[in-house]
Design a protein around this motif. Structure first.
Motif, PDB file in Angstrom:
ATOM      1  N   ILE A   1      -4.414  -6.089   3.710  1.00  0.00           N
ATOM      2  CA  ILE A   1      -3.914  -4.953   2.914  1.00  0.00           C
ATOM      3  C   ILE A   1      -5.081  -4.166   2.318  1.00  0.00           C
ATOM      4  CG2 ILE A   1      -2.674  -4.383   0.769  1.00  0.00           C
ATOM      5  CD1 ILE A   1      -0.910  -6.945   1.447  1.00  0.00           C
ATOM      6  N   SER A   2      -6.010  -4.895   1.729  1.00  0.00           N
ATOM      7  CA  SER A   2      -7.150  -4.255   1.074  1.00  0.00           C
ATOM      8  C   SER A   2      -8.032  -3.543   2.097  1.00  0.00           C
ATOM      9  CB  SER A   2      -7.938  -5.327   0.312  1.00  0.00           C
ATOM     10  OG  SER A   2      -8.823  -4.742  -0.590  1.00  0.00           O
ATOM     11  N   GLY A   3      -8.228  -4.183   3.234  1.00  0.00           N
ATOM     12  CA  GLY A   3      -9.061  -3.595   4.286  1.00  0.00           C
ATOM     13  C   GLY A   3      -8.467  -2.296   4.806  1.00  0.00           C
ATOM     14  N   VAL A   4      -7.181  -2.317   5.122  1.00  0.00           N
ATOM     15  CA  VAL A   4      -6.522  -1.102   5.626  1.00  0.00           C
ATOM     16  C   VAL A   4      -6.530  -0.024   4.540  1.00  0.00           C
ATOM     17  CG1 VAL A   4      -4.329  -0.115   6.414  1.00  0.00           C
ATOM     18  CG2 VAL A   4      -5.080  -2.333   7.305  1.00  0.00           C
ATOM     19  N   GLY A   5      -6.206  -0.396   3.317  1.00  0.00           N
ATOM     20  CA  GLY A   5      -6.186   0.577   2.215  1.00  0.00           C
ATOM     21  C   GLY A   5      -7.536   1.253   2.037  1.00  0.00           C
ATOM     22  N   HIS A   6      -8.600   0.487   2.038  1.00  0.00           N
ATOM     23  CA  HIS A   6      -9.927   1.065   1.855  1.00  0.00           C
ATOM     24  C   HIS A   6     -10.352   1.912   3.059  1.00  0.00           C
ATOM     25  CE1 HIS A   6     -10.292  -1.687  -1.600  1.00  0.00           C
ATOM     26  NE2 HIS A   6     -11.170  -0.796  -2.030  1.00  0.00           N
ATOM     27  N   ARG A   7      -9.965   1.471   4.267  1.00  0.00           N
ATOM     28  CA  ARG A   7     -10.344   2.254   5.445  1.00  0.00           C
ATOM     29  C   ARG A   7      -9.654   3.618   5.435  1.00  0.00           C
ATOM     30  NH1 ARG A   7      -8.053   2.699   9.773  1.00  0.00           N
ATOM     31  NH2 ARG A   7      -6.872   0.750   9.758  1.00  0.00           N
ATOM     32  N   LEU A   8      -8.357   3.621   5.082  1.00  0.00           N
ATOM     33  CA  LEU A   8      -7.628   4.897   5.031  1.00  0.00           C
ATOM     34  C   LEU A   8      -8.235   5.815   3.969  1.00  0.00           C
ATOM     35  CD1 LEU A   8      -3.912   3.678   5.352  1.00  0.00           C
ATOM     36  CD2 LEU A   8      -5.259   4.877   7.080  1.00  0.00           C
ATOM     37  N   ALA A   9      -8.577   5.253   2.811  1.00  0.00           N
ATOM     38  CA  ALA A   9      -9.175   6.056   1.739  1.00  0.00           C
ATOM     39  C   ALA A   9     -10.497   6.673   2.204  1.00  0.00           C
ATOM     40  CB  ALA A   9      -9.393   5.188   0.498  1.00  0.00           C
ATOM     41  N   LEU A  10     -11.286   5.858   2.886  1.00  0.00           N
ATOM     42  CA  LEU A  10     -12.583   6.333   3.373  1.00  0.00           C
ATOM     43  C   LEU A  10     -12.397   7.437   4.427  1.00  0.00           C
ATOM     44  CD1 LEU A  10     -15.660   5.941   3.299  1.00  0.00           C
ATOM     45  CD2 LEU A  10     -15.402   4.047   4.919  1.00  0.00           C
ATOM     46  N   ASP A  11     -11.434   7.257   5.342  1.00  0.00           N
ATOM     47  CA  ASP A  11     -11.165   8.269   6.375  1.00  0.00           C
ATOM     48  C   ASP A  11     -10.787   9.609   5.750  1.00  0.00           C
ATOM     49  OD1 ASP A  11     -11.632   6.390   8.277  1.00  0.00           O
ATOM     50  OD2 ASP A  11      -9.532   6.087   8.860  1.00  0.00           O
ATOM     51  N   ILE A  12      -9.914   9.546   4.756  1.00  0.00           N
ATOM     52  CA  ILE A  12      -9.443  10.751   4.067  1.00  0.00           C
ATOM     53  C   ILE A  12     -10.616  11.504   3.438  1.00  0.00           C
ATOM     54  CG2 ILE A  12      -8.363  11.370   1.854  1.00  0.00           C
ATOM     55  CD1 ILE A  12      -6.095   9.473   2.598  1.00  0.00           C
ATOM     56  N   LEU A  13     -11.474  10.747   2.745  1.00  0.00           N
ATOM     57  CA  LEU A  13     -12.603  11.386   2.064  1.00  0.00           C
ATOM     58  C   LEU A  13     -13.612  11.933   3.058  1.00  0.00           C
ATOM     59  CD1 LEU A  13     -13.124   8.945  -0.930  1.00  0.00           C
ATOM     60  CD2 LEU A  13     -12.224  11.280  -1.000  1.00  0.00           C
ATOM     61  N   ARG A  14     -13.885  11.175   4.118  1.00  0.00           N
ATOM     62  CA  ARG A  14     -14.853  11.651   5.128  1.00  0.00           C
ATOM     63  C   ARG A  14     -14.370  12.924   5.773  1.00  0.00           C
ATOM     64  NH1 ARG A  14     -16.671   6.169   7.733  1.00  0.00           N
ATOM     65  NH2 ARG A  14     -18.484   5.758   6.408  1.00  0.00           N
ATOM     66  N   SER A  15     -13.080  12.980   6.079  1.00  0.00           N
ATOM     67  CA  SER A  15     -12.590  14.163   6.769  1.00  0.00           C
ATOM     68  C   SER A  15     -12.689  15.386   5.847  1.00  0.00           C
ATOM     69  CB  SER A  15     -11.200  13.897   7.352  1.00  0.00           C
ATOM     70  OG  SER A  15     -10.261  14.763   6.824  1.00  0.00           O
ATOM     71  N   ALA A  16     -12.483  15.193   4.534  1.00  0.00           N
ATOM     72  CA  ALA A  16     -12.666  16.311   3.585  1.00  0.00           C
ATOM     73  C   ALA A  16     -14.141  16.680   3.469  1.00  0.00           C
ATOM     74  CB  ALA A  16     -12.094  15.943   2.224  1.00  0.00           C
ATOM     75  N   ALA A  17     -14.997  15.674   3.420  1.00  0.00           N
ATOM     76  CA  ALA A  17     -16.434  15.925   3.242  1.00  0.00           C
ATOM     77  C   ALA A  17     -17.023  16.687   4.421  1.00  0.00           C
ATOM     78  CB  ALA A  17     -17.178  14.590   3.048  1.00  0.00           C
ATOM     79  N   GLU A  18     -16.472  16.422   5.617  1.00  0.00           N
ATOM     80  CA  GLU A  18     -17.003  17.053   6.831  1.00  0.00           C
ATOM     81  C   GLU A  18     -16.271  18.365   7.162  1.00  0.00           C
ATOM     82  OE1 GLU A  18     -16.481  13.764   9.477  1.00  0.00           O
ATOM     83  OE2 GLU A  18     -18.104  12.617   8.516  1.00  0.00           O
ATOM     84  N   GLY A  19     -15.375  18.789   6.271  1.00  0.00           N
ATOM     85  CA  GLY A  19     -14.595  20.002   6.514  1.00  0.00           C
ATOM     86  C   GLY A  19     -15.424  21.267   6.366  1.00  0.00           C
ATOM     87  N   GLU A  20     -14.743  22.399   6.466  1.00  0.00           N
ATOM     88  CA  GLU A  20     -15.389  23.712   6.383  1.00  0.00           C
ATOM     89  C   GLU A  20     -15.744  24.064   4.939  1.00  0.00           C
ATOM     90  OE1 GLU A  20     -14.419  26.817   8.910  1.00  0.00           O
ATOM     91  OE2 GLU A  20     -15.071  25.194  10.245  1.00  0.00           O
ATOM     92  N   GLY A  21     -16.692  24.968   4.788  1.00  0.00           N
ATOM     93  CA  GLY A  21     -16.936  25.554   3.484  1.00  0.00           C
ATOM     94  C   GLY A  21     -18.020  24.879   2.667  1.00  0.00           C
ATOM     95  N   GLY A  22     -18.241  25.437   1.484  1.00  0.00           N
ATOM     96  CA  GLY A  22     -19.263  24.939   0.572  1.00  0.00           C
ATOM     97  C   GLY A  22     -18.804  23.679  -0.138  1.00  0.00           C
ATOM     98  N   ALA A  23     -19.667  23.208  -1.022  1.00  0.00           N
ATOM     99  CA  ALA A  23     -19.405  21.939  -1.705  1.00  0.00           C
ATOM    100  C   ALA A  23     -18.139  22.012  -2.564  1.00  0.00           C
ATOM    101  CB  ALA A  23     -20.608  21.554  -2.560  1.00  0.00           C
ATOM    102  N   ALA A  24     -17.913  23.140  -3.236  1.00  0.00           N
ATOM    103  CA  ALA A  24     -16.737  23.250  -4.108  1.00  0.00           C
ATOM    104  C   ALA A  24     -15.455  23.114  -3.292  1.00  0.00           C
ATOM    105  CB  ALA A  24     -16.747  24.578  -4.859  1.00  0.00           C
ATOM    106  N   ARG A  25     -15.428  23.796  -2.171  1.00  0.00           N
ATOM    107  CA  ARG A  25     -14.229  23.737  -1.334  1.00  0.00           C
ATOM    108  C   ARG A  25     -14.006  22.327  -0.782  1.00  0.00           C
ATOM    109  NH1 ARG A  25     -13.139  27.796   3.762  1.00  0.00           N
ATOM    110  NH2 ARG A  25     -11.418  26.616   4.682  1.00  0.00           N
ATOM    111  N   ARG A  26     -15.094  21.677  -0.361  1.00  0.00           N
ATOM    112  CA  ARG A  26     -14.970  20.334   0.207  1.00  0.00           C
ATOM    113  C   ARG A  26     -14.628  19.299  -0.871  1.00  0.00           C
ATOM    114  NH1 ARG A  26     -19.741  18.689   2.444  1.00  0.00           N
ATOM    115  NH2 ARG A  26     -20.893  20.424   1.536  1.00  0.00           N
TER     116      ARG A  26
END
Lengths: 211, 211
Positions: free
Chosen positions: B74-99
């Motif tokens: 449970i903990s492993g899947v939960g942390h992996r999903l959280a990390l995926d979500i954040l990475r995809s936002a971090a690698e998105g378009e735009g400047g730092a504020a938008r990301r």
């Protein structure tokens, strides 16, 4: 329940249970906090608590008829102390920014210093009886009201810029309460340092003009 | 463990356990999350979990040797999903504020929608074995690193004004994670509305120039 809760010695910077009398009841409350923090409310028996306090189950029963009464005592004292701390900051000297910063500093320090108690109070709310839960929810509304009041003062005075007052109040309290989850005495920041950092962040959240 | 966790139906907006196979293992994970959320890890037996999943204890044992293996899954899947979500936002378009705003929006939404899972993941960390705990802590450092990276980008680009980058990173993550504690589907705000509010508050915390 949590590694840090069970492994770290919690320094008793202020005596949180001073008002619980007699001594035997105070010993039982302390034992219950540590037992609940380590194994969770439902996995703890009154026998466990009595044993930790060096007492017999019959001696526990003189002071608390049920395990739930102990949890309610802990939650009641915890919420009363939190409310006292916030009220004293809200009624302090100065403008809204100064009073909000003072409230955040002392609320954060309390959650860092008493993280074991705060975790039990926050995470075991659902184990309270319906009647006791209702009482605690009323106290939580008062806590919310104190912080909202300072923010409203700041907005009225033109010191703060807050588009969503209830939402910002919720976020400020949430930020401070969550210190109890992550704080450990082995971390790199003291409770005072976390309080300073958070006071600055909260003044930014409310758009304080002199922040 | 918590009134809201046990009483509120959690809508499954996204299938968090899609990668857990076979079906029987997925059913066990779901049953374990709900059992842990209601009574705490230590008060739950593998028999309770098997019963909730409509299986025998022997059938559970085929998939998970111990209750702790279930918690780690449970903990492993939960942390992996959280990390995926954040990475995809971090690698998105735009400047730092938008990301940063995108990261906060999706991280908050995840903690609101999956508050039952998130509570188990956050509050039962101390019940993991030492080896599993070490693995999860490594994943938590990666999560922290993604958010810190966006904040550092913003500071370098002159978009943000952040005197204490590690402290601000900690506060931003803490604010988002604590949504899982207080969020209830009966509340006045939807996960998206909380995400919008928090994205604005976090841009204020980092002193974003275009916030």
């Amino acid at each position: 329940m949590n590694a840090e809760a069970s492994k770290a010695e919690q320094p008793e910077q202020t005596e949180e249970w001073a008002d619980v009398t007699p001594d035997a009841a105070r010993r039982l409350v302390r034992a219950a906090v540590h037992a609940f923090a380590e194994r969770g409310y439902h996995a703890t028996t009154t026998r466990d608590i009595a044993g930790r306090a060096g007492m017999s189950p019959a001696a526990l029963y003189i002071h608390y008829k049920t395990k739930e009464e102990l949890l309610f005592q802990i939650s009641g004292v915890g919420h009363r102390l939190a409310l006292d701390i916030l009220r004293s900051a809200a009624e302090g000297e100065g403008g809204a920014a100064r009073r909000l910063a003072a409230a955040v500093r002392s609320f954060v320090r309390w959650h860092a210093e008493h993280h074991t108690t705060a975790r039990v109070v926050q995470y075991e709310l659902g184990a309270l009886s319906e009647e006791h839960y209702t009482e605690i929810v009323a106290r939580r509304r008062e806590i919310d009201g104190v912080v909202r009041g300072i923010i409203e003062d700041g907005v009225r005075a033109g010191e703060f810029d807050v588009p969503d007052i209830p939402g910002t109040t919720l976020a400020v309290l949430s930020l401070c309460i969550d210190v109890a989850r992550w704080f450990t005495t082995e971390g790199r920041r003291t409770p005072d340092q976390v309080g300073e950092l958070y006071a600055d962040l909260v003044l930014r959240m409310v758009g304080a003009t002199d922040a």
